[in-house]
Design a protein around this motif. Structure first.
Motif, PDB file in Angstrom:
ATOM      1  N   THR A 182      -8.409 -98.712 -27.339  1.00  0.00           N
ATOM      2  CA  THR A 182      -9.547 -98.891 -26.436  1.00  0.00           C
ATOM      3  C   THR A 182     -10.839 -98.578 -27.180  1.00  0.00           C
ATOM      4  N   PHE A 183     -11.808 -99.501 -27.035  1.00  0.00           N
ATOM      5  CA  PHE A 183     -13.070 -99.404 -27.762  1.00  0.00           C
ATOM      6  C   PHE A 183     -14.254 -99.614 -26.831  1.00  0.00           C
ATOM      7  N   GLY A 184     -15.315 -98.830 -27.052  1.00  0.00           N
ATOM      8  CA  GLY A 184     -16.593 -99.043 -26.398  1.00  0.00           C
ATOM      9  C   GLY A 184     -17.577 -99.515 -27.455  1.00  0.00           C
ATOM     10  N   ALA A 185     -18.117-100.707 -27.261  1.00  0.00           N
ATOM     11  CA  ALA A 185     -19.020-101.294 -28.264  1.00  0.00           C
ATOM     12  C   ALA A 185     -20.169-102.012 -27.591  1.00  0.00           C
ATOM     13  N   GLY A 186     -20.696-101.424 -26.536  1.00  0.00           N
ATOM     14  CA  GLY A 186     -21.780-102.063 -25.799  1.00  0.00           C
ATOM     15  C   GLY A 186     -21.217-102.877 -24.653  1.00  0.00           C
ATOM     16  N   CYS A 187     -21.951-103.877 -24.236  1.00  0.00           N
ATOM     17  CA  CYS A 187     -21.528-104.747 -23.138  1.00  0.00           C
ATOM     18  C   CYS A 187     -20.135-105.292 -23.419  1.00  0.00           C
ATOM     19  N   GLU A 226      -3.519-108.977 -25.132  1.00  0.00           N
ATOM     20  CA  GLU A 226      -4.416-108.937 -23.974  1.00  0.00           C
ATOM     21  C   GLU A 226      -5.619-108.064 -24.296  1.00  0.00           C
ATOM     22  N   ALA A 227      -6.762-108.443 -23.770  1.00  0.00           N
ATOM     23  CA  ALA A 227      -7.983-107.639 -23.855  1.00  0.00           C
ATOM     24  C   ALA A 227      -8.564-107.581 -22.444  1.00  0.00           C
ATOM     25  N   THR A 228      -8.822-106.373 -21.981  1.00  0.00           N
ATOM     26  CA  THR A 228      -9.245-106.167 -20.599  1.00  0.00           C
ATOM     27  C   THR A 228     -10.513-105.331 -20.562  1.00  0.00           C
ATOM     28  N   SER A 229     -11.503-105.803 -19.839  1.00  0.00           N
ATOM     29  CA  SER A 229     -12.738-105.048 -19.665  1.00  0.00           C
ATOM     30  C   SER A 229     -12.530-103.939 -18.645  1.00  0.00           C
ATOM     31  N   GLY A 230     -13.151-102.785 -18.920  1.00  0.00           N
ATOM     32  CA  GLY A 230     -13.027-101.681 -17.980  1.00  0.00           C
ATOM     33  C   GLY A 230     -13.945-100.537 -18.329  1.00  0.00           C
ATOM     34  N   TYR A 231     -13.611 -99.379 -17.796  1.00  0.00           N
ATOM     35  CA  TYR A 231     -14.431 -98.182 -17.947  1.00  0.00           C
ATOM     36  C   TYR A 231     -13.550 -97.013 -18.363  1.00  0.00           C
ATOM     37  N   MET A 232     -14.088 -96.146 -19.216  1.00  0.00           N
ATOM     38  CA  MET A 232     -13.356 -94.959 -19.639  1.00  0.00           C
ATOM     39  C   MET A 232     -14.362 -93.882 -20.024  1.00  0.00           C
ATOM     40  N   GLN A 274     -21.882 -98.305 -10.105  1.00  0.00           N
ATOM     41  CA  GLN A 274     -21.910 -96.866 -10.380  1.00  0.00           C
ATOM     42  C   GLN A 274     -22.073 -96.601 -11.869  1.00  0.00           C
ATOM     43  N   VAL A 275     -21.328 -97.308 -12.702  1.00  0.00           N
ATOM     44  CA  VAL A 275     -21.398 -97.106 -14.148  1.00  0.00           C
ATOM     45  C   VAL A 275     -22.801 -97.433 -14.656  1.00  0.00           C
ATOM     46  N   CYS A 276     -23.421 -98.470 -14.099  1.00  0.00           N
ATOM     47  CA  CYS A 276     -24.766 -98.876 -14.535  1.00  0.00           C
ATOM     48  C   CYS A 276     -25.846 -97.849 -14.221  1.00  0.00           C
ATOM     49  N   THR A 277     -25.556 -96.893 -13.350  1.00  0.00           N
ATOM     50  CA  THR A 277     -26.553 -95.859 -13.063  1.00  0.00           C
ATOM     51  C   THR A 277     -26.679 -94.869 -14.217  1.00  0.00           C
ATOM     52  N   ASP A 278     -25.713 -94.898 -15.155  1.00  0.00           N
ATOM     53  CA  ASP A 278     -25.682 -93.967 -16.287  1.00  0.00           C
ATOM     54  C   ASP A 278     -25.448 -92.535 -15.806  1.00  0.00           C
ATOM     55  N   GLN A 279     -24.813 -92.406 -14.637  1.00  0.00           N
ATOM     56  CA  GLN A 279     -24.562 -91.083 -14.063  1.00  0.00           C
ATOM     57  C   GLN A 279     -23.079 -90.712 -14.010  1.00  0.00           C
ATOM     58  N   THR A 280     -22.176 -91.665 -14.259  1.00  0.00           N
ATOM     59  CA  THR A 280     -20.742 -91.382 -14.128  1.00  0.00           C
ATOM     60  C   THR A 280     -20.116 -90.900 -15.431  1.00  0.00           C
ATOM     61  N   GLY A 281     -20.796 -91.115 -16.551  1.00  0.00           N
ATOM     62  CA  GLY A 281     -20.250 -90.719 -17.842  1.00  0.00           C
ATOM     63  C   GLY A 281     -19.318 -91.738 -18.466  1.00  0.00           C
ATOM     64  N   HIS A 282     -19.066 -92.852 -17.790  1.00  0.00           N
ATOM     65  CA  HIS A 282     -18.170 -93.870 -18.323  1.00  0.00           C
ATOM     66  C   HIS A 282     -18.856 -94.730 -19.373  1.00  0.00           C
ATOM     67  N   ALA A 283     -18.051 -95.234 -20.283  1.00  0.00           N
ATOM     68  CA  ALA A 283     -18.486 -96.271 -21.216  1.00  0.00           C
ATOM     69  C   ALA A 283     -17.870 -97.585 -20.764  1.00  0.00           C
ATOM     70  N   GLU A 284     -18.583 -98.671 -20.970  1.00  0.00           N
ATOM     71  CA  GLU A 284     -17.959 -99.982 -20.827  1.00  0.00           C
ATOM     72  C   GLU A 284     -17.028-100.122 -22.024  1.00  0.00           C
ATOM     73  N   PRO A 329      -8.249 -91.771 -18.402  1.00  0.00           N
ATOM     74  CA  PRO A 329      -7.885 -92.870 -17.509  1.00  0.00           C
ATOM     75  C   PRO A 329      -8.718 -94.118 -17.793  1.00  0.00           C
ATOM     76  N   PHE A 330      -8.049 -95.254 -17.812  1.00  0.00           N
ATOM     77  CA  PHE A 330      -8.711 -96.549 -17.957  1.00  0.00           C
ATOM     78  C   PHE A 330      -8.834 -97.155 -16.572  1.00  0.00           C
ATOM     79  N   TRP A 331     -10.047 -97.547 -16.241  1.00  0.00           N
ATOM     80  CA  TRP A 331     -10.305 -98.177 -14.956  1.00  0.00           C
ATOM     81  C   TRP A 331     -10.694 -99.623 -15.215  1.00  0.00           C
ATOM     82  N   ARG A 332      -9.856-100.543 -14.763  1.00  0.00           N
ATOM     83  CA  ARG A 332     -10.100-101.975 -14.951  1.00  0.00           C
ATOM     84  C   ARG A 332     -11.389-102.363 -14.226  1.00  0.00           C
TER      85      ARG A 332
END
Length: 156
Positions: free
Chosen positions: A5-10, A26-32, A43-53, A134-137
C-alpha cells in the motif's frame, strides 16, 4: 498473492499506473493511516482524519517484486514535498509506504537510503514508512477513475 500500500498524492493516477504493471492483479483506491473508521472522501479532504489517499496493490511476487513496486512508487510522485503533490496539498496527499511485515519495512528503508545517497533528489525524501493499518476502500466513483473519465484531473 501479496499486498503493498502506497500514498503518493491523488490516488487516481497512482492507481492506474500500478494497475498497468505486469504482475499487479488489482489496484484499489482507498484511505489509510487515520483515526476515523470507514471515512468518506469528504471527511478525508478536510485534512482532519489523518488518512492518506492510498492505493492498495495486490500482486503476484513471482511476476513482480516488492522492490519493483517501490521503484514504480518513487517514479510516480515527488517524495520530497511534505503533504503535497503538484497542486494538491494537505496531509491526505503525503508520501507514505504502509508496510505489512518487517521485510517490506526493511526494503522500503533501504530504498529511501539508497535514493538519498545517490543524490537522485535535490531535497531530502520525506516519505513516511509506517506499519499498515486498516484499509478503507474509497467510494466506487474513485475506483478506476482514470479509465472512467479519460485522464481527468485530481480535483472534483
Amino acid at each position: 498473492m501479496a499486498t503493498a500500500t502506497f500514498g503518493a498524492g491523488c490516488f487516481w493516477g497512482v492507481e492506474e499506473a500500478f494497475r498497468r504493471l505486469p504482475g499487479v492483479l488489482e489496484a484499489t483506491s482507498g484511505y489509510m493511516g487515520g483515526t476515523v473508521e470507514n471515512p468518506t472522501y469528504q471527511q478525508v479532504c478536510t485534512d482532519q482524519t489523518g488518512h492518506a489517499e492510498v492505493v492498495q496493490v495486490e500482486y503476484d511476487p513471482a511476476r513482480i517484486t516488492y522492490q519493483q513496486l517501490l521503484d514504480a512508487f518513487f517514479r510516480l510522485h515527488n517524495p520530497t514535498t511534505l503533504n503535497r503533490q503538484g497542486p494538491d496539498f494537505g496531509s491526505q496527499y503525503r508520501s507514505a509506504i504502509f508496510t505489512y511485515d518487517p521485510d517490506q519495512e526493511r526494503e522500503a528503508a533501504e530504498t529511501v537510503q539508497r535514493l538519498e545517497e545517490s543524490g537522485a533528489y535535490q531535497r531530502p525524501i520525506v516519505t513516511q514508512i509506517v506499519p499498515a493499518g486498516p484499509f478503507w476502500r474509497a467510494e466506487e466513483y474513485h475506483q478506476r477513475y482514470i479509465q472512467k473519465h479519460g485522464g481527468a484531473s485530481c480535483h472534483i
